[in-house]
Design an enzyme around this catalytic site. Structure first.
Site, short mmCIF file in Angstrom:
data_model
loop_
_atom_site.label_atom_id
_atom_site.label_comp_id
_atom_site.label_asym_id
_atom_site.label_seq_id
_atom_site.Cartn_x
_atom_site.Cartn_y
_atom_site.Cartn_z
N HIS A 1 11.84 -5.69 -9.25
CA HIS A 1 10.58 -6.22 -8.68
C HIS A 1 10.12 -5.30 -7.56
O HIS A 1 10.69 -5.30 -6.46
CB HIS A 1 10.78 -7.64 -8.14
CG HIS A 1 9.53 -8.29 -7.64
ND1 HIS A 1 9.14 -9.55 -8.02
CD2 HIS A 1 8.58 -7.87 -6.77
CE1 HIS A 1 8.01 -9.87 -7.43
NE2 HIS A 1 7.65 -8.85 -6.65
N HIS B 1 6.61 -3.20 -5.60
CA HIS B 1 5.18 -2.89 -5.43
C HIS B 1 5.07 -1.42 -5.03
O HIS B 1 5.56 -1.03 -3.98
CB HIS B 1 4.57 -3.78 -4.34
CG HIS B 1 4.66 -5.22 -4.68
ND1 HIS B 1 3.69 -5.90 -5.37
CD2 HIS B 1 5.64 -6.13 -4.44
CE1 HIS B 1 4.05 -7.16 -5.55
NE2 HIS B 1 5.23 -7.33 -4.99
N LEU B 2 4.43 -0.65 -5.89
CA LEU B 2 4.31 0.79 -5.60
C LEU B 2 2.97 1.17 -5.02
O LEU B 2 2.77 2.31 -4.59
CB LEU B 2 4.57 1.60 -6.87
CG LEU B 2 6.04 1.87 -7.23
CD1 LEU B 2 6.13 2.62 -8.55
CD2 LEU B 2 6.76 2.64 -6.14
N ARG B 3 1.99 0.22 -5.06
CA ARG B 3 0.64 0.53 -4.56
C ARG B 3 0.01 1.71 -5.30
O ARG B 3 0.47 2.10 -6.36
CB ARG B 3 0.65 0.78 -3.03
CG ARG B 3 1.37 -0.27 -2.21
CD ARG B 3 0.84 -1.66 -2.42
NE ARG B 3 1.36 -2.58 -1.40
CZ ARG B 3 1.52 -3.88 -1.61
NH1 ARG B 3 1.25 -4.43 -2.78
NH2 ARG B 3 1.97 -4.65 -0.63
N ASN C 1 -0.20 -6.06 -9.10
CA ASN C 1 -1.22 -6.57 -8.17
C ASN C 1 -1.79 -5.45 -7.29
O ASN C 1 -1.78 -5.51 -6.07
CB ASN C 1 -0.64 -7.70 -7.30
CG ASN C 1 0.45 -7.24 -6.36
OD1 ASN C 1 1.17 -6.28 -6.67
ND2 ASN C 1 0.58 -7.89 -5.21
N LYS D 1 3.14 -10.61 -15.62
CA LYS D 1 3.37 -11.25 -14.31
C LYS D 1 2.37 -12.38 -14.11
O LYS D 1 1.16 -12.20 -14.27
CB LYS D 1 3.21 -10.21 -13.19
CG LYS D 1 3.39 -10.76 -11.78
CD LYS D 1 4.84 -11.09 -11.49
CE LYS D 1 5.02 -11.85 -10.19
NZ LYS D 1 5.07 -11.04 -9.02
N HIS E 1 5.67 -15.62 -10.05
CA HIS E 1 5.65 -15.90 -8.61
C HIS E 1 5.60 -17.42 -8.50
O HIS E 1 4.57 -18.04 -8.72
CB HIS E 1 4.43 -15.26 -7.94
CG HIS E 1 4.44 -15.44 -6.45
ND1 HIS E 1 4.47 -14.39 -5.56
CD2 HIS E 1 4.46 -16.57 -5.69
CE1 HIS E 1 4.51 -14.86 -4.32
NE2 HIS E 1 4.49 -16.18 -4.37
N HIS F 1 11.82 -13.34 -6.72
CA HIS F 1 12.10 -13.47 -5.27
C HIS F 1 12.37 -14.91 -4.84
O HIS F 1 11.64 -15.49 -4.05
CB HIS F 1 10.99 -12.85 -4.42
CG HIS F 1 9.57 -13.09 -4.90
ND1 HIS F 1 9.09 -14.32 -5.23
CD2 HIS F 1 8.55 -12.22 -5.10
CE1 HIS F 1 7.83 -14.21 -5.60
NE2 HIS F 1 7.48 -12.94 -5.54
N LEU G 1 5.76 -13.40 1.22
CA LEU G 1 5.64 -14.59 0.38
C LEU G 1 6.56 -14.45 -0.82
O LEU G 1 6.63 -13.37 -1.40
CB LEU G 1 4.18 -14.78 -0.06
CG LEU G 1 3.28 -15.28 1.08
CD1 LEU G 1 1.82 -15.13 0.73
CD2 LEU G 1 3.61 -16.73 1.42
N ASP H 1 11.24 -6.60 -4.09
CA ASP H 1 9.91 -7.04 -3.67
C ASP H 1 9.41 -6.19 -2.49
O ASP H 1 8.70 -6.68 -1.61
CB ASP H 1 9.89 -8.53 -3.29
CG ASP H 1 8.47 -9.08 -3.18
OD1 ASP H 1 7.54 -8.45 -3.71
OD2 ASP H 1 8.29 -10.13 -2.53
N HIS I 1 2.67 -2.41 3.58
CA HIS I 1 1.31 -2.57 4.13
C HIS I 1 1.20 -1.62 5.31
O HIS I 1 2.10 -1.60 6.15
CB HIS I 1 1.08 -4.00 4.62
CG HIS I 1 1.03 -5.01 3.52
ND1 HIS I 1 -0.09 -5.22 2.75
CD2 HIS I 1 1.97 -5.86 3.06
CE1 HIS I 1 0.15 -6.17 1.86
NE2 HIS I 1 1.40 -6.58 2.01
N ALA J 1 0.97 -10.44 3.94
CA ALA J 1 2.32 -10.79 3.49
C ALA J 1 2.97 -9.63 2.78
O ALA J 1 2.37 -9.04 1.88
CB ALA J 1 2.24 -11.99 2.56
C1 NCD Z 1 3.53 -8.88 -2.12
C2 NCD Z 1 2.49 -7.78 -1.89
O1 NCD Z 1 2.23 -7.42 -0.73
O2 NCD Z 1 1.96 -7.25 -2.88
N1 NCD Z 1 3.73 -9.58 -0.88
C3 NCD Z 1 4.81 -10.31 -0.55
O3 NCD Z 1 4.77 -10.94 0.50
N2 NCD Z 1 5.88 -10.36 -1.28
C4 NCD Z 1 3.12 -9.78 -3.23
C5 NCD Z 1 4.18 -10.75 -3.68
O4 NCD Z 1 5.15 -10.36 -4.34
O5 NCD Z 1 4.07 -11.93 -3.34
ZN ZN Z 2 6.27 -9.03 -5.14
#
Ligand code: NCD
Ligand code: ZN
Length: 349
Positions: free
Chosen positions: A13, A15-17, A41, A99, A136, A174, A217, A245, A249, A260
């Site tokens: 899990h 997030h690579l942006r 996302n 997802k 989620h 998560h 989150l 996860d 940011h 989050a």
């Molecule tokens: C994640 C994100 O920033 O993309 N944020 C997080 O708090 N985990 C999204 C997610 O997995 O809920």
């Molecule tokens: Zn996530």
């Protein structure tokens, strides 16, 4: 203390942006992980085969030339998702999984699913295909206390879903509660557990004033839940596996709007192993990090190994985001400013 050699882990899990952030952060995962499930996302979510192929291409281009890292791509489900996109995308190995974000549950989820029943046709197809559904698991009802949203989701949404689609391959992502730990085991689901939920409880968000560095989150819960998660992760049980996860940011956004997400990929392995050491379960670490995930997803294990050594490891306060030799932003990593006691020393081919 002895060093440890384990099969290369995977991150189930992540997030690579996109853009410059992607280019700056991917190395933290690609260096020591074999594969990662990449969350869809992005600012404009990945809802089609075309978008997914193009996102995967930008990830591949951000990797160093001889990298063997494999991104496993996902489609972001919406109320408008169509069956054929799922079938074609899965059969052609564009999508590894789908997802499910309930609409507005977290960062970049406004186009998520408004009503889970709207997707029953999609789940039917996924069940037939054997395509994993990654969830989620929180309700978004503002009347439900934020600390109860996972539990309520499990009882009100997930439980009926499982009844209706008993063969659907589901991962509850998560997880943050002892209720989730029990539910996953009782219902043959898979679950990812993040490093931060193993280290912090909800107090962290209020330590020394409001602290958005520890806001993610689902939010961290009470201490008894953290203890249950640590027990689950270190148990060696097949249903629990590594999913960071990691959700970067930029500092300016995090500080400004408290978005989050916790960025842990620069320290993920060292952070997890600290927990396994504290729980006297170093012998279970390889299962959680490198074996349980592939077993759940029916994938081969990685063949390379990584070497972990007990060594002081100062974690920088910030990771710089660099564009054309200029610092354009910074991101706070989990454990930033702390000294950890393990270090990943290298990959053994
Ligand atoms: C994640 C994100 O920033 O993309 N944020 C997080 O708090 N985990 C999204 C997610 O997995 O809920
Ligand atoms: Zn996530």
């Amino acid at each position: 203390m002895k060093e440890l050699t384990i099969l290369k882990p995977d991150d189930w899990h992540l997030h690579l942006r996109e853009g410059i952030v992607l280019k700056n952060i991917i190395r933290f995962t690609s260096e020591f992980f074999g594969r990662a499930i990449v969350m869809p996302n992005t600012k404009k979510p990945i809802t089609t085969i075309k978008e997914c192929i193009s996102y995967k291409k930008s990830i591949s281009e951000a990797l160093s030339i001889n990298s063997t890292f494999e991104p496993l791509m996902t489609i972001y489900l919406t109320d408008e998702t169509v069956k054929n996109e799922i079938i074609e995308g899965f059969n052609n190995k564009v999508f590894f999984a789908a997802k499910l974000y309930p609409a507005n549950v977290t960062t970049n989820s406004s186009q998520g699913v408004k009503k889970i029943e709207n997707l029953h046709e999609i789940f039917e197809v996924m069940q037939e295909l054997g395509m994993p559904l990654l969830i989620h698991g929180e309700v978004t009802d503002p009347e439900v206390d934020i600390f109860d949203r996972e539990e309520v989701f499990i009882d009100k949404e997930l439980s009926p879903l499982i009844q209706k689609f008993p063969k659907l391959k589901i991962v509850l992502e998560h997880i943050t509660t002892s209720h989730a730990v029990d539910f996953v085991q009782e219902n043959n689901l898979g679950a990812t557990i993040t490093p931060h939920h193993l280290h912090i409880n909800r107090n962290a968000m209020f330590f020394g004033g409001l602290n958005s560095d520890f806001y993610c989150l689902p939010v961290a819960k009470r201490e008894n839940n953290r203890i249950a998660l640590r027990k689950a992760a270190t148990s060696g049980k097949e249903c629990f596996f590594l999913g960071t996860d990691s959700a970067p940011h930029l500092r300016q956004w995090k500080a400004f709007c408290g978005c989050a997400g916790i960025f842990n990929s620069p320290v993920a392995i060292e952070s997890y192993i600290k927990v396994f050491e504290e729980e006297n379960a170093l012998n279970q670490f390889e299962k959680f990090a490198s074996l349980n995930g592939p077993n759940f997803y029916n994938l081969p294990f990685n063949t390379e190994k990584i070497r972990l050594v007990p060594k002081l490891n100062e974690i920088p306060e910030f990771i710089q985001v660099i564009e054309k030799n200029k610092v354009v932003g910074q991101i706070k990593p989990f454990h930033g400013g702390e000294t950890l006691t393990w270090r990943v020393e290298g990959v053994i081919k």
